[in-house]
Design a protein around this motif. Structure first.
Motif, mmCIF file in Angstrom:
data_model
loop_
_atom_site.group_PDB
_atom_site.id
_atom_site.type_symbol
_atom_site.label_atom_id
_atom_site.label_comp_id
_atom_site.label_asym_id
_atom_site.label_seq_id
_atom_site.Cartn_x
_atom_site.Cartn_y
_atom_site.Cartn_z
ATOM 1 N N ILE A 1 41.637 40.663 31.632
ATOM 2 C CA ILE A 1 42.362 40.981 30.397
ATOM 3 C C ILE A 1 42.004 42.384 29.899
ATOM 4 C CG2 ILE A 1 42.634 40.315 27.966
ATOM 5 C CD1 ILE A 1 42.317 37.413 28.832
ATOM 6 N N PHE A 2 40.726 42.794 30.103
ATOM 7 C CA PHE A 2 40.263 44.111 29.624
ATOM 8 C C PHE A 2 40.463 45.216 30.655
ATOM 9 C CE2 PHE A 2 36.794 42.101 26.665
ATOM 10 C CZ PHE A 2 37.780 41.741 25.772
ATOM 11 N N ASN A 3 40.966 44.892 31.847
ATOM 12 C CA ASN A 3 41.088 45.881 32.919
ATOM 13 C C ASN A 3 41.925 47.085 32.475
ATOM 14 O OD1 ASN A 3 42.615 47.007 35.418
ATOM 15 N ND2 ASN A 3 40.873 45.903 36.263
ATOM 16 N N ASP A 4 41.434 48.299 32.787
ATOM 17 C CA ASP A 4 42.128 49.471 32.235
ATOM 18 C C ASP A 4 43.413 49.833 32.983
ATOM 19 O OD1 ASP A 4 40.610 50.128 34.368
ATOM 20 O OD2 ASP A 4 39.902 52.040 33.580
ATOM 21 N N VAL A 5 43.686 49.199 34.130
ATOM 22 C CA VAL A 5 44.952 49.480 34.806
ATOM 23 C C VAL A 5 45.956 48.346 34.573
ATOM 24 C CG1 VAL A 5 46.074 49.985 36.993
ATOM 25 C CG2 VAL A 5 43.739 50.793 36.571
ATOM 26 N N ASN B 1 44.740 53.973 28.335
ATOM 27 C CA ASN B 1 44.094 52.669 28.509
ATOM 28 C C ASN B 1 42.573 52.801 28.555
ATOM 29 O OD1 ASN B 1 46.588 51.587 28.608
ATOM 30 N ND2 ASN B 1 46.501 50.939 30.748
ATOM 31 N N VAL B 2 41.871 52.046 27.699
ATOM 32 C CA VAL B 2 40.402 52.098 27.721
ATOM 33 C C VAL B 2 39.864 50.862 28.442
ATOM 34 C CG1 VAL B 2 39.934 53.498 25.702
ATOM 35 C CG2 VAL B 2 40.411 51.078 25.421
ATOM 36 N N ASN B 3 38.775 51.048 29.171
ATOM 37 C CA ASN B 3 38.107 49.923 29.818
ATOM 38 C C ASN B 3 36.964 49.464 28.920
ATOM 39 O OD1 ASN B 3 36.724 48.126 31.380
ATOM 40 N ND2 ASN B 3 36.852 49.354 33.241
ATOM 41 N N LEU B 4 37.175 48.319 28.280
ATOM 42 C CA LEU B 4 36.226 47.877 27.248
ATOM 43 C C LEU B 4 34.827 47.603 27.801
ATOM 44 C CD1 LEU B 4 38.674 45.546 25.383
ATOM 45 C CD2 LEU B 4 37.528 47.491 24.361
ATOM 46 N N PHE B 5 34.731 47.131 29.046
ATOM 47 C CA PHE B 5 33.422 46.824 29.607
ATOM 48 C C PHE B 5 32.719 48.061 30.180
ATOM 49 C CE2 PHE B 5 34.485 42.088 30.463
ATOM 50 C CZ PHE B 5 33.999 41.757 29.213
ATOM 51 N N ALA B 6 33.411 49.206 30.225
ATOM 52 C CA ALA B 6 32.791 50.404 30.791
ATOM 53 C C ALA B 6 32.544 51.463 29.726
ATOM 54 C CB ALA B 6 33.660 50.980 31.904
ATOM 55 N N GLU B 7 33.199 51.340 28.576
ATOM 56 C CA GLU B 7 33.101 52.335 27.522
ATOM 57 C C GLU B 7 31.817 52.093 26.721
ATOM 58 O OE1 GLU B 7 33.966 55.511 25.511
ATOM 59 O OE2 GLU B 7 35.451 54.812 26.965
ATOM 60 N N LEU C 1 39.315 45.241 44.618
ATOM 61 C CA LEU C 1 39.389 43.856 44.162
ATOM 62 C C LEU C 1 40.816 43.344 44.282
ATOM 63 C CD1 LEU C 1 37.201 43.996 40.938
ATOM 64 C CD2 LEU C 1 36.529 43.393 43.260
ATOM 65 N N ASP C 2 40.955 42.138 44.827
ATOM 66 C CA ASP C 2 42.261 41.509 44.875
ATOM 67 C C ASP C 2 42.369 40.560 43.687
ATOM 68 O OD1 ASP C 2 44.478 39.886 45.336
ATOM 69 O OD2 ASP C 2 44.354 40.279 47.490
ATOM 70 N N TRP C 3 42.944 41.063 42.596
ATOM 71 C CA TRP C 3 42.969 40.276 41.362
ATOM 72 C C TRP C 3 43.766 38.988 41.519
ATOM 73 C CZ3 TRP C 3 39.694 40.672 37.554
ATOM 74 C CH2 TRP C 3 39.035 41.886 37.371
ATOM 75 N N GLY C 4 44.811 39.046 42.326
ATOM 76 C CA GLY C 4 45.615 37.841 42.530
ATOM 77 C C GLY C 4 44.779 36.715 43.106
ATOM 78 N N GLU C 5 43.986 37.045 44.143
ATOM 79 C CA GLU C 5 43.104 36.034 44.737
ATOM 80 C C GLU C 5 42.067 35.558 43.726
ATOM 81 O OE1 GLU C 5 41.312 37.610 48.241
ATOM 82 O OE2 GLU C 5 43.156 37.491 49.431
ATOM 83 N N MET C 6 41.507 36.514 42.973
ATOM 84 C CA MET C 6 40.477 36.130 41.998
ATOM 85 C C MET C 6 41.037 35.175 40.949
ATOM 86 S SD MET C 6 38.631 39.848 41.748
ATOM 87 C CE MET C 6 37.659 39.593 40.282
ATOM 88 N N MET C 7 42.277 35.433 40.523
ATOM 89 C CA MET C 7 42.876 34.566 39.506
ATOM 90 C C MET C 7 43.171 33.180 40.085
ATOM 91 S SD MET C 7 42.864 36.146 36.709
ATOM 92 C CE MET C 7 41.406 37.038 37.192
#
Lengths: 299, 278
Positions: free
Chosen positions: A130-134, A151-157, B241-247
């Protein structure tokens, strides 16, 4: 002599057989490891090298003169206190609301309890996603709304990471407070409120005199258990941030893990965990004083 | 002045508050489920879109077939079920024994629990990893089950002693008068009465062992033996990271937890409220 004989009579063999397996397992799996951890904290035990020696207080001296230890300690206190306060406030407010509404209380309760069932690894994946910056929902939403320019990355900022992990921990822990406080609220007899109203008490007064007084035992117990849990917690925080960025979220358990398994210094790691345990013991003794005082007042 | 909760506006505000909280509580679950069905192109191009345009089961297929997650699920089931079974047998005996034969200790149950609860898992991790190596139990389910008992037994004893305390002594005495021994009273009279509590405790133990991460990370390193939590973690080891697989994998792990949790939620809370009132 006489009292000795009666105490022998009370020595109840079947009763002992019932508790024996549990006692054996607790001794073997908790007491013995604690003692061996204490032993290793005085040695140069290494994860890989077979030989180690007795080093007296060297590990403790090393840990207690290490600024990284104090930073981790400060992070632990900050993480624990702010998480617990947040969880209690949100959980309490939700429980009061659930207790007041005339309908659908069971429905809301079922929805609100969901975070509690999340395993730590899934909590970490979910919020990283959910927090991913991309691809993340939140950073993209904030940018779209014009709140952030990119977009900010909350876990890296560095300025945001602590707030972000606290938010997740409150999201995860509030349901436990809510459910337990709610079932305590249900045990308060309704006629006490009626009597208070007849006596002309304001809602605020009856809230303090009746509600709080009735449930403070449950709240106290919850605070003890959850404080210990959050303070000792390793997996949730480690899986979300790995202690980073630049050790900003490294708490004592993560510091011990990095020392013991990253640097392979199991002896030093033991010393860190022993200090952690001693600190918890002191905090819990203070809690118990308060709980005992409440118990006496309630009698 | 009428207190909040009595006036119509007050009630409406409470519903609004609870609705907002519920959205916050449920959104992450809904979001990972929806994401697990989206194509990677859609994840990148429409990060805010709610429903997938095209549903894909590709990630689930990959997680189960290519990554052999079915094996990890089986591992987790074996470990969690064994740990739960041992925990329930040992803790039922222990909790009943304490409540009936050592009532003085029974009154201090909560403090005993808190004392054992205080031992940080990270503290136990050091001696455990040394002992498990010495015993040659690295990469075995036995080693993992043993360490899981350390946190599941104290908690189960505490939960169960709350349930056993609700059994009226008269029922047991009546059975004793009829000539039943202590063991028979326990098995044939007491256990059936507290059965719902035992089931709730078993489910709670199962969820906790199913979700455990630290000990599994330290004691198991061959992917064929890994329980599900560590197998999930190993997905983060790759460069991209393969987000689809992780989800998809996350959804597979979390669904049993949530279903079980719904089943026992009332029991868990009741125990604590009653336990501390005493």
């Amino acid at each position: 002599m006489n009292s000795l004989r009666t105490s022998f009579k009370r020595w109840n063999l079947t009763g002992l057989l019932f508790v024996l397996p549990a006692v054996l397992i607790v001794v073997l799996l908790l007491i013995y490891p604690i003692l061996s951890s204490m032993y290793y904290s005085f040695t140069s035990k290494n994860l890989i090298r077979p030989h180690y020696q007795w080093v007296w207080l060297d590990n403790f001296r090393y840990v207690l003169t290490n600024p990284e230890f104090y930073r981790a300690f400060a992070n632990s206190i900050k993480w624990t206190v702010l998480s617990i306060v947040g969880q209690l406030l949100v959980g309490f407010a939700a429980a009061l609301a659930l207790n007041k509404i005339p309908r659908f209380s069971g429905f809301f309760r079922t929805l609100l309890i969901i975070p509690w069932a999340f395993p730590a690894i899934v909590i970490a994946f979910t919020w990283k996603w959910i927090f991913n910056d991309v691809y993340g929902f939140l950073p993209n939403l904030l940018t779209q709304l014009g709140i952030t320019s990119h977009n900010v990355n909350l876990f890296a900022e560095p300025s945001l990471v602590f707030g972000a992990v606290l938010f997740v921990n409150i999201w995860f822990g509030a349901p436990l407070f809510m459910v337990n406080i709610l079932s305590a609220l249900k045990t308060i007899p309704a006629d006490q409120y009626e009597a208070a109203m007849m006596d002309g008490a304001t809602p605020w007064q009856s809230f303090w005199a009746i509600t709080i007084r009735h449930i403070r035992g449950v709240i106290g117990l919850l605070l003890v258990l959850r404080t210990i849990w959050v303070f000792n917690n390793f997996d949730l925080l480690y899986l979300m941030t790995g202690g980073g960025p630049s050790d900003l979220t490294t708490t004592l358990p993560i510091f011990a893990y990095k020392t013991g398994w990253g640097l392979k210094q199991l002896g030093v790691a033991s010393a860190i965990t022993i200090i952690l345990l001693l600190f918890l013991l002191v905090v819990c003794m203070l809690y118990f004083r308060l709980l005992n005082k409440w118990e006496k007042e309630d009698r | 002045m009428r207190p909040v909760g009595r006036s119509k506006v007050g009630v409406a505000l409470l519903y609004l508050f609870l609705s907002l909280l519920s959205v916050l509580a449920v959104f992450p679950l809904v979001w990972i489920i929806l994401s697990s069905f989206k194509t990677s192109g859609e994840m990148a191009s429409h990060p805010l879109a709610f429903f997938p345009e095209t549903f894909t089961f590709e990630y689930y297929r990959r997680v189960l077939n290519n990554l052999h997650f079915a094996t990890n699920i089986k591992n987790s089931l074996i470990v969690s079920l064994s740990a739960t079974l041992i925990t329930i047998v040992v803790s039922s005996l222990g909790a009943y024994g304490i409540v009936r034969f050592f009532p003085k200790a029974g009154k201090r149950m909560t403090k005993l629990l808190i004392t054992t609860y205080m031992f940080p898992p990270i503290l136990l991790a050091v001696p455990y990893s040394i002992i498990i190596i010495k015993l040659g139990l690295v990469n075995t389910w036995t080693g993992l089950v043993i360490t899981y008992l350390s946190f599941s037994i104290p908690y189960a004893i505490w939960m169960l002693s709350g349930f056993f305390q609700t059994v009226p002594l008269e029922i047991e005495e009546a059975a004793r008068v009829d000539g039943a021994g202590k063991w028979r009273v326990f098995v044939q009279v007491v256990l059936p009465i507290v059965a719902p509590g035992v089931v709730a405790t078993a489910i709670y133990t199962f969820i906790n062992t199913w979700n455990e991460f630290l000990f599994a990370l330290l004691l198991i390193n061959s992917s064929g033996k890994m329980p599900i939590s560590v197998a999930l973690y190993s997905l983060t080891g790759s460069e991209i990271l393969d987000w689809g697989e992780m989800m998809a994998a996350s959804v597979i792990v979390i669904l049993p937890s949530i279903v079980f949790f719904m089943l026992i939620q009332r029991k868990i809370a009741g125990g604590m409220a009653e336990g501390s009132v005493k």
